[in-house]
Design an enzyme around this catalytic site. Structure first.
Site, mmCIF file in Angstrom:
data_model
loop_
_atom_site.group_PDB
_atom_site.id
_atom_site.type_symbol
_atom_site.label_atom_id
_atom_site.label_comp_id
_atom_site.label_asym_id
_atom_site.label_seq_id
_atom_site.Cartn_x
_atom_site.Cartn_y
_atom_site.Cartn_z
ATOM 1 N N ARG A 320 -25.755 16.572 -14.514
ATOM 2 C CA ARG A 320 -24.492 17.285 -14.760
ATOM 3 C C ARG A 320 -23.423 16.244 -15.046
ATOM 4 O O ARG A 320 -22.888 15.620 -14.133
ATOM 5 C CB ARG A 320 -24.124 18.130 -13.537
ATOM 6 C CG ARG A 320 -23.070 19.212 -13.839
ATOM 7 C CD ARG A 320 -22.464 19.775 -12.560
ATOM 8 N NE ARG A 320 -21.522 18.816 -11.999
ATOM 9 C CZ ARG A 320 -21.259 18.671 -10.709
ATOM 10 N NH1 ARG A 320 -21.850 19.435 -9.826
ATOM 11 N NH2 ARG A 320 -20.385 17.768 -10.289
ATOM 12 N N HIS A 324 -18.364 20.288 -11.606
ATOM 13 C CA HIS A 324 -19.067 21.556 -11.455
ATOM 14 C C HIS A 324 -18.370 22.661 -12.245
ATOM 15 O O HIS A 324 -19.001 23.497 -12.879
ATOM 16 C CB HIS A 324 -19.111 21.911 -9.969
ATOM 17 C CG HIS A 324 -19.635 23.275 -9.678
ATOM 18 N ND1 HIS A 324 -20.972 23.590 -9.782
ATOM 19 C CD2 HIS A 324 -19.001 24.416 -9.301
ATOM 20 C CE1 HIS A 324 -21.133 24.867 -9.468
ATOM 21 N NE2 HIS A 324 -19.965 25.391 -9.180
ATOM 22 N N TYR A 333 -16.599 12.759 -4.774
ATOM 23 C CA TYR A 333 -17.872 12.684 -4.033
ATOM 24 C C TYR A 333 -18.969 11.864 -4.694
ATOM 25 O O TYR A 333 -19.989 11.623 -4.084
ATOM 26 C CB TYR A 333 -18.397 14.089 -3.702
ATOM 27 C CG TYR A 333 -18.521 15.025 -4.898
ATOM 28 C CD1 TYR A 333 -19.615 14.946 -5.747
ATOM 29 C CD2 TYR A 333 -17.538 15.981 -5.168
ATOM 30 C CE1 TYR A 333 -19.732 15.785 -6.843
ATOM 31 C CE2 TYR A 333 -17.644 16.826 -6.256
ATOM 32 C CZ TYR A 333 -18.743 16.729 -7.090
ATOM 33 O OH TYR A 333 -18.842 17.555 -8.171
HETATM 34 C C1 TPP Z 1 -25.347 32.996 -2.677
HETATM 35 C C2 TPP Z 1 -24.300 32.009 -3.065
HETATM 36 N N1 TPP Z 1 -24.030 30.953 -2.249
HETATM 37 C C3 TPP Z 1 -23.087 30.054 -2.597
HETATM 38 C C4 TPP Z 1 -22.374 30.190 -3.751
HETATM 39 C C5 TPP Z 1 -21.284 29.185 -4.127
HETATM 40 N N2 TPP Z 1 -21.788 28.319 -5.226
HETATM 41 C C6 TPP Z 1 -21.477 28.575 -6.511
HETATM 42 S S1 TPP Z 1 -22.186 27.465 -7.554
HETATM 43 C C7 TPP Z 1 -22.893 26.616 -6.291
HETATM 44 C C8 TPP Z 1 -23.744 25.398 -6.560
HETATM 45 C C9 TPP Z 1 -25.020 25.690 -7.282
HETATM 46 O O1 TPP Z 1 -25.660 24.497 -7.647
HETATM 47 P P1 TPP Z 1 -26.944 24.475 -8.506
HETATM 48 O O2 TPP Z 1 -27.855 25.594 -8.147
HETATM 49 O O3 TPP Z 1 -27.544 23.107 -8.407
HETATM 50 O O4 TPP Z 1 -26.464 24.769 -9.999
HETATM 51 P P2 TPP Z 1 -25.433 23.959 -10.917
HETATM 52 O O5 TPP Z 1 -24.055 24.428 -10.566
HETATM 53 O O6 TPP Z 1 -25.654 22.511 -10.681
HETATM 54 O O7 TPP Z 1 -25.763 24.344 -12.317
HETATM 55 C C10 TPP Z 1 -22.563 27.198 -5.057
HETATM 56 C C11 TPP Z 1 -23.020 26.689 -3.762
HETATM 57 C C12 TPP Z 1 -22.667 31.305 -4.562
HETATM 58 N N3 TPP Z 1 -22.034 31.506 -5.719
HETATM 59 N N4 TPP Z 1 -23.632 32.185 -4.202
#
Ligand code: TPP
Length: 435
Positions: A320, A324, A333
């Protein structure tokens, strides 16, 4: 009476080592110099390509290596080379560059206050675009919020996407959804949900329905590596393996889940592709910045699904490259040196170099195309902004807020809607739409 258990007379903790938890810690924090030498990058062309009819148990090694096609000099090598025509390669490159131009412009629109939120897919363009090229248009995609490249590769209207981002009068979702949570049934793009990984079991259910009806269409779904820690991920894999559902599971391992590095989802112990092994599902680990490898792996998985060999799990190993979302500052971080030190490079540059290497592209055409795409996105933005942007009043009738909760509105929602309109009217209609 004294217990006969051999440890019964010891004091708690006596003679035993103290237990300790392992807390994963990323290698590099802000200010650290970055050296990714420990990331194992096998040479392009090395991984074998099993027959799509082979049993998943016969090629577990592919879950622990990287399927790679493009080498450091821009050559396509090895058994996974999909041997695409220069014309298809150029179209794929164009879609990836268009996605980057779109992201760039919408990120800026957020900074200018025209929308509340945006998420880029910078560095991950190959994952969505190359997969879209390998799937049929009729196949159903269940994406996360970082596969806008599917819509772009399928030629969906940029203006329509922007209308959603702006929640304006032409927003097909009626302003009810956070920007970038698209839903485009016509383009086989399932409604994005904010709740991570819910799309995984839904994709399996869709694939099962397709098979149950004797249809020929397959499903594909995507989630981030962080999202694999969700329970839904595991139940989806169980259902898929049991019923041999025609589905492709994509894990986009971009190393980060907001500020949590991949170790918190289990990356220190094994690969994400290896999750497939325990379920008896075919698993591939792929260079996610190599569009040809992504294409080839998706095509292979699609063939397995279409011939009733069941599901395939593909880990796309990528990075990435930016924050985010527009609400995130990765400088807090992780080391700023990470994106440039990433050993798999930039997916657009790698496909471009390949096309130049085979004499089918050049820097001048590439620069001209970038300019043309920037103009195309700008024109689409102008068009979308005619339908309104954030901060220019309410773009949907206030009462439409209550639409779509149920197919037919129950009496209590009608009552609440009337109450809201009465209160709005009593307070001088502050939510009246601007003409
Ligand atoms: C069930 C749930 N838990 C927490 C969140 C908050 N949240 C949104 S994006 C994210 C990170 C996801 O990371 P990843 O799966 O690695 O995908 P990326 O953003 O790197 O594409 C989190 C924790 C959420 N949207 N839904």
């Amino acid at each position: 009476m004294a217990s006969e258990h051999p440890r019964a007379n010891l004091q708690p903790g006596q003679n035993l080592p103290r237990l300790a938890l392992h807390i994963p810690e990323p290698k590099f924090r802000p200010g650290d110099a970055v050296d990714f030498a420990e990331v194992d990058v096998p040479p392009a062309g090395e991984a074998r390509r099993p027959d799509t009819a082979d049993k998943a148990s016969g090629f577990t090694d592919l879950a622990y290596t990287l399927v790679r096609v493009l080498d450091d000099d821009g050559n396509a090598v090895g058994p996974w080379d999909p041997k695409l025509s220069p014309d298809v390669l150029r179209r794929m490159l164009r879609s990836m560059a268009l996605l980057r131009a779109f992201d760039e412009r919408m990120f800026r629109a957020q900074r200018q206050g025209k929308t509340s939120f945006y998420m880029k897919a910078l560095g991950e363009e190959a994952v969505a675009v190359a997969a879209a090229y390998a799937l049929d248009y009729e196949d159903m995609c269940f994406p996360s919020y970082r596969q806008q490249g599917l819509l772009i590769a399928r030629g969906w209207s940029l203006v329509d996407m922007m209308n959603q981002i702006y929640s304006n009068t032409a927003d097909r979702l009626g302003g009810k959804q956070l920007p970038i949570m698209y839903s485009v049934k016509e383009a086989g793009f399932f409604s994005i949900s904010g709740n991570l990984t819910t799309q995984y079991p839904q994709a399996v259910g869709w694939a099962m329905a397709s098979a149950a009806k004797g249809d020929t269409r397959i499903a594909a779904t995507w989630c981030g590596e962080g999202s694999t820690a969700e329970g839904d991920f595991h139940s989806a894999l169980t259902f898929a393996t049991v019923y041999r559902a025609p589905v492709i599971f994509n894990i986009v391992n971009n190393q980060w889940a907001i500020s949590s590095f991949s170790g918190f989802a289990g990356a220190e112990a094994t690969t994400f592709a290896a999750r497939a092994v325990g379920y008896g599902i075919a698993g591939l680990r792929v260079d996610g910045n190599d569009a040809l490898a992504v294409y080839a792996a998706t095509q292979w998985a699609a063939e397995r699904a279409r011939t009733n060999q069941g599901p395939t799990l593909i880990e796309h190993f990528t990075y990435r490259a930016e924050g985010h979302s527009t609400s995130d500052d990765p400088g807090q971080y992780r080391s700023e040196g990470e994106p440039n030190a990433w050993p798999l490079g930039d997916p657009i540059k790698r496909l471009k170099d390949h096309l130049i290497q085979i004499g089918e592209w050049d820097e001048e055409r590439h620069a001209a195309q970038d300019k043309e795409l920037a103009e195309q996105v700008k024109a689409a933005q102008k068009e979308a902004e005619k339908n309104g942007i954030l901060g220019h009043g309410l773009h949907q009738p206030l009462e439409s807020l209550f639409d779509g909760v149920f197919e037919e509105m129950p009496w209590h929602l009608k009552e609440q809607r009337q109450q809201m309109l009465d209160e709005e009217s009593a307070s001088g209609r502050p939510w009246d739409r601007k003409a």
